[in-house]
Design a protein around this motif. Sequence first.
Motif, PDB file in Angstrom:
ATOM      1  N   VAL A  45       0.860  -1.183   0.000  1.00  0.00           N
ATOM      2  CA  VAL A  45       0.000   0.000   0.000  1.00  0.00           C
ATOM      3  C   VAL A  45       0.894   1.229   0.000  1.00  0.00           C
ATOM      4  O   VAL A  45       1.736   1.394   0.889  1.00  0.00           O
ATOM      5  CB  VAL A  45      -0.934   0.014   1.229  1.00  0.00           C
ATOM      6  CG1 VAL A  45      -1.785   1.280   1.229  1.00  0.00           C
ATOM      7  CG2 VAL A  45      -1.812  -1.228   1.240  1.00  0.00           C
ATOM      8  N   VAL A  46       0.727   2.097  -1.003  1.00  0.00           N
ATOM      9  CA  VAL A  46       1.592   3.270  -1.156  1.00  0.00           C
ATOM     10  C   VAL A  46       0.740   4.483  -1.497  1.00  0.00           C
ATOM     11  O   VAL A  46      -0.446   4.373  -1.808  1.00  0.00           O
ATOM     12  CB  VAL A  46       2.644   3.041  -2.258  1.00  0.00           C
ATOM     13  CG1 VAL A  46       3.586   1.920  -1.899  1.00  0.00           C
ATOM     14  CG2 VAL A  46       1.956   2.768  -3.597  1.00  0.00           C
ATOM     15  N   SER A  47       1.358   5.655  -1.446  1.00  0.00           N
ATOM     16  CA  SER A  47       0.661   6.878  -1.832  1.00  0.00           C
ATOM     17  C   SER A  47       0.616   6.979  -3.353  1.00  0.00           C
ATOM     18  O   SER A  47       1.299   6.241  -4.070  1.00  0.00           O
ATOM     19  CB  SER A  47       1.388   8.097  -1.251  1.00  0.00           C
ATOM     20  OG  SER A  47       2.666   8.237  -1.852  1.00  0.00           O
ATOM     21  N   SER A  48      -0.174   7.931  -3.826  1.00  0.00           N
ATOM     22  CA  SER A  48      -0.345   8.080  -5.272  1.00  0.00           C
ATOM     23  C   SER A  48       0.938   8.561  -5.959  1.00  0.00           C
ATOM     24  O   SER A  48       1.097   8.386  -7.166  1.00  0.00           O
ATOM     25  CB  SER A  48      -1.483   9.054  -5.564  1.00  0.00           C
ATOM     26  OG  SER A  48      -1.203  10.323  -4.987  1.00  0.00           O
ATOM     27  N   SER A  50       4.062   7.546  -5.075  1.00  0.00           N
ATOM     28  CA  SER A  50       5.150   6.576  -4.920  1.00  0.00           C
ATOM     29  C   SER A  50       5.353   5.763  -6.196  1.00  0.00           C
ATOM     30  O   SER A  50       4.416   5.517  -6.964  1.00  0.00           O
ATOM     31  CB  SER A  50       4.839   5.627  -3.761  1.00  0.00           C
ATOM     32  OG  SER A  50       4.783   6.336  -2.540  1.00  0.00           O
ATOM     33  N   THR A  73      -4.399  -2.601  -9.156  1.00  0.00           N
ATOM     34  CA  THR A  73      -4.375  -1.380  -8.341  1.00  0.00           C
ATOM     35  C   THR A  73      -5.747  -1.139  -7.730  1.00  0.00           C
ATOM     36  O   THR A  73      -6.750  -1.127  -8.452  1.00  0.00           O
ATOM     37  CB  THR A  73      -3.968  -0.171  -9.196  1.00  0.00           C
ATOM     38  OG1 THR A  73      -2.718  -0.442  -9.819  1.00  0.00           O
ATOM     39  CG2 THR A  73      -3.851   1.076  -8.337  1.00  0.00           C
ATOM     40  N   LYS A  75      -7.760   1.554  -5.060  1.00  0.00           N
ATOM     41  CA  LYS A  75      -7.663   2.801  -4.324  1.00  0.00           C
ATOM     42  C   LYS A  75      -8.307   2.641  -2.949  1.00  0.00           C
ATOM     43  O   LYS A  75      -9.454   2.197  -2.838  1.00  0.00           O
ATOM     44  CB  LYS A  75      -8.363   3.917  -5.096  1.00  0.00           C
ATOM     45  CG  LYS A  75      -8.105   5.301  -4.514  1.00  0.00           C
ATOM     46  CD  LYS A  75      -8.683   6.384  -5.407  1.00  0.00           C
ATOM     47  CE  LYS A  75      -8.379   7.762  -4.851  1.00  0.00           C
ATOM     48  NZ  LYS A  75      -8.927   8.839  -5.707  1.00  0.00           N
ATOM     49  N   ASP A  77      -8.702   4.865   0.694  1.00  0.00           N
ATOM     50  CA  ASP A  77      -8.513   6.013   1.584  1.00  0.00           C
ATOM     51  C   ASP A  77      -7.408   6.958   1.088  1.00  0.00           C
ATOM     52  O   ASP A  77      -6.525   7.381   1.836  1.00  0.00           O
ATOM     53  CB  ASP A  77      -8.178   5.552   3.012  1.00  0.00           C
ATOM     54  CG  ASP A  77      -9.275   4.679   3.589  1.00  0.00           C
ATOM     55  OD1 ASP A  77     -10.448   4.930   3.245  1.00  0.00           O
ATOM     56  OD2 ASP A  77      -8.955   3.752   4.352  1.00  0.00           O
ATOM     57  N   ASN A  79      -4.916   6.264  -0.701  1.00  0.00           N
ATOM     58  CA  ASN A  79      -3.716   5.514  -1.085  1.00  0.00           C
ATOM     59  C   ASN A  79      -4.075   4.467  -2.135  1.00  0.00           C
ATOM     60  O   ASN A  79      -5.237   4.281  -2.491  1.00  0.00           O
ATOM     61  CB  ASN A  79      -3.092   4.850   0.145  1.00  0.00           C
ATOM     62  CG  ASN A  79      -2.536   5.880   1.112  1.00  0.00           C
ATOM     63  OD1 ASN A  79      -2.050   6.922   0.707  1.00  0.00           O
ATOM     64  ND2 ASN A  79      -2.620   5.577   2.399  1.00  0.00           N
ATOM     65  N   TYR A  80      -3.056   3.751  -2.597  1.00  0.00           N
ATOM     66  CA  TYR A  80      -3.257   2.721  -3.605  1.00  0.00           C
ATOM     67  C   TYR A  80      -2.683   1.401  -3.108  1.00  0.00           C
ATOM     68  O   TYR A  80      -1.546   1.346  -2.635  1.00  0.00           O
ATOM     69  CB  TYR A  80      -2.601   3.107  -4.933  1.00  0.00           C
ATOM     70  CG  TYR A  80      -3.307   4.241  -5.627  1.00  0.00           C
ATOM     71  CD1 TYR A  80      -4.375   4.005  -6.480  1.00  0.00           C
ATOM     72  CD2 TYR A  80      -2.906   5.557  -5.412  1.00  0.00           C
ATOM     73  CE1 TYR A  80      -5.038   5.048  -7.117  1.00  0.00           C
ATOM     74  CE2 TYR A  80      -3.556   6.612  -6.036  1.00  0.00           C
ATOM     75  CZ  TYR A  80      -4.625   6.341  -6.890  1.00  0.00           C
ATOM     76  OH  TYR A  80      -5.280   7.375  -7.508  1.00  0.00           O
ATOM     77  N   GLU A  81      -3.482   0.356  -3.239  1.00  0.00           N
ATOM     78  CA  GLU A  81      -3.019  -0.982  -2.900  1.00  0.00           C
ATOM     79  C   GLU A  81      -2.597  -1.671  -4.198  1.00  0.00           C
ATOM     80  O   GLU A  81      -3.420  -1.883  -5.104  1.00  0.00           O
ATOM     81  CB  GLU A  81      -4.146  -1.773  -2.221  1.00  0.00           C
ATOM     82  CG  GLU A  81      -3.714  -3.177  -1.800  1.00  0.00           C
ATOM     83  CD  GLU A  81      -4.860  -3.940  -1.154  1.00  0.00           C
ATOM     84  OE1 GLU A  81      -4.755  -4.264   0.029  1.00  0.00           O
ATOM     85  OE2 GLU A  81      -5.852  -4.199  -1.851  1.00  0.00           O
TER      86      GLU A  81
END
Length: 543
Positions: A45-48, A50, A73, A75, A77, A79-81
């Motif tokens: 899980v990272v930010s948009s 990253s 991918t 989305k 909260d 962030n992106y999983e």
Amino acid sequence: MKLKFYIFLFLLTSAVFAQQKQVETSIDTTKNKIGAEFKLTLKTVVSSKSKVVFPKQKTFGPLEVIQSYPVDTVKKDGNYELIKKYGLTQFDSGKYVIPSVTILIDKKPYFSDSIKVEVANVKVDTLQQKMYDIKDISTADEGLGSWWKYVLALLIILGIGAFVYWYVKKRQQKKIEEEVYKTPIEKATSLLNNLEQKELVQKGEIKEYYSELTDIARNYIEEAIHIPAMESTTSELIQAIRTASTKKKMTLTPETVENLERVLRQADLVKFAKSKPLDFEITEDRNKIQKVILTLDNAIPTEIPSEEDELLNEAQRQKQIKLQLKKQRNKRITIAVASVFGLLIVTTAVLIAVKGFTNVKDTVLMNPTKRLLESEWVKSEYGNPGVLLETPQVLKRVDPLKVLPKDAMALIKEMQLFVYGGMTDNFYIAVSTSKFKTPTEIDLAKTLEGSLKVIEAQGGQNIIVKQEDYQTNEGVQGLKGYGTMTVINPLTKSSTKVYYEILLFKQEQGLQQIIISHEEGDSYGNTITDRILNSVELRKASN
């Protein structure tokens, strides 16, 4: 216990129609057979903003990468999983460790966990399993099928069209050279002879005859004496000839001019007053025109053309040839195209007479189920307890275990699913097998009900069902459910009426299920279904 079991059957059949995304960071199974696929999942899980780089290796320790799946991918909260899956396999039995691998997130290394897996030999019962000789080498399918025949036929037809074009061109070229005359009198004399060969008078086409006759005379006068004869009325033309005879010092008798005027006025009466001269009058008018033309030609003062005039006449002649060539080229193209279309129509008519309209139409329009029926069929065994059947395409393994909750998983020991197409496609087939951990009484009728409820939950409407006992060619008893329903396409929202068949077989600790569907009324789909079901062989469940 029975209640839990039927809940499981309901969930089991839902796995055939609904597939959810893998969300666990794990491996789908830690025990598998030689050559079977282990599906390893890596999730982060990272930010948009990253940047994530997953490994691109061909091996994970002792296991070979047979498939690197695209990154999923999701989305969450803000962030992106990111979910990355790998298909791994090993062709030797034993216990292995999938080592940790490096994932780069914003250029920083992170490591996955190592996982232990076990690869088991495939047990073969040589007492019950028949032994076969090694098959001969098969020719690889190049994907052409029988279509090369249609391509060859099209090339032949185009070749015939090209030959017709060349042949007509050659003949017309020669004809053009013959039809381009050097002098106006030569042209007029030839056209008068051609007019008689048409036999318009004998056919009763008097108006057409007089129209061509007077056009020949007017054309000659316009080209030889340079009078706008084609646009002039009869009175204007006669007056212009009298004026030209004075200026050009032409020796014309009053009788010649009167004969021309008499024929022109007779033609006007035929064309506009529907007059019908007698046969002898028509012959006299033709002879008068010929005599008038010859008299006019003799009356024109002879001039010795200069070299400049000769060049001008030759240029005009070449220009006339080019115009004729253009007209004849267009005519050749029309004839060639008409010939090709004619050959296509004849060929199509012959094919329809031999093979039938529907067969030819579906071949030309590339009917998908017809192509599927005529493809290279494959006989394979799927799942455990094994289902051996022949299909036009190899069924693909999918993972149904991920869609079942843990309480349902407690009832099964092993479950496998293989699919081709989807319920909204032209043809769909799914084969699922399962083995239970403990002996369980299976009610096939209730299992069929569960399957139909799941179909309805997935968009099936107006489901009509019939059921009957079913027996394979080897005498294995089962249950068959079949009928029609309306399937809604979730993308286009269009509806299709579908015919379906569901076959269910139970063993001591195993369940085997085959589901087939295709558009209702599709004769090719019916043929494919019959061929598949006639090839079904069932294996007994193995521990």
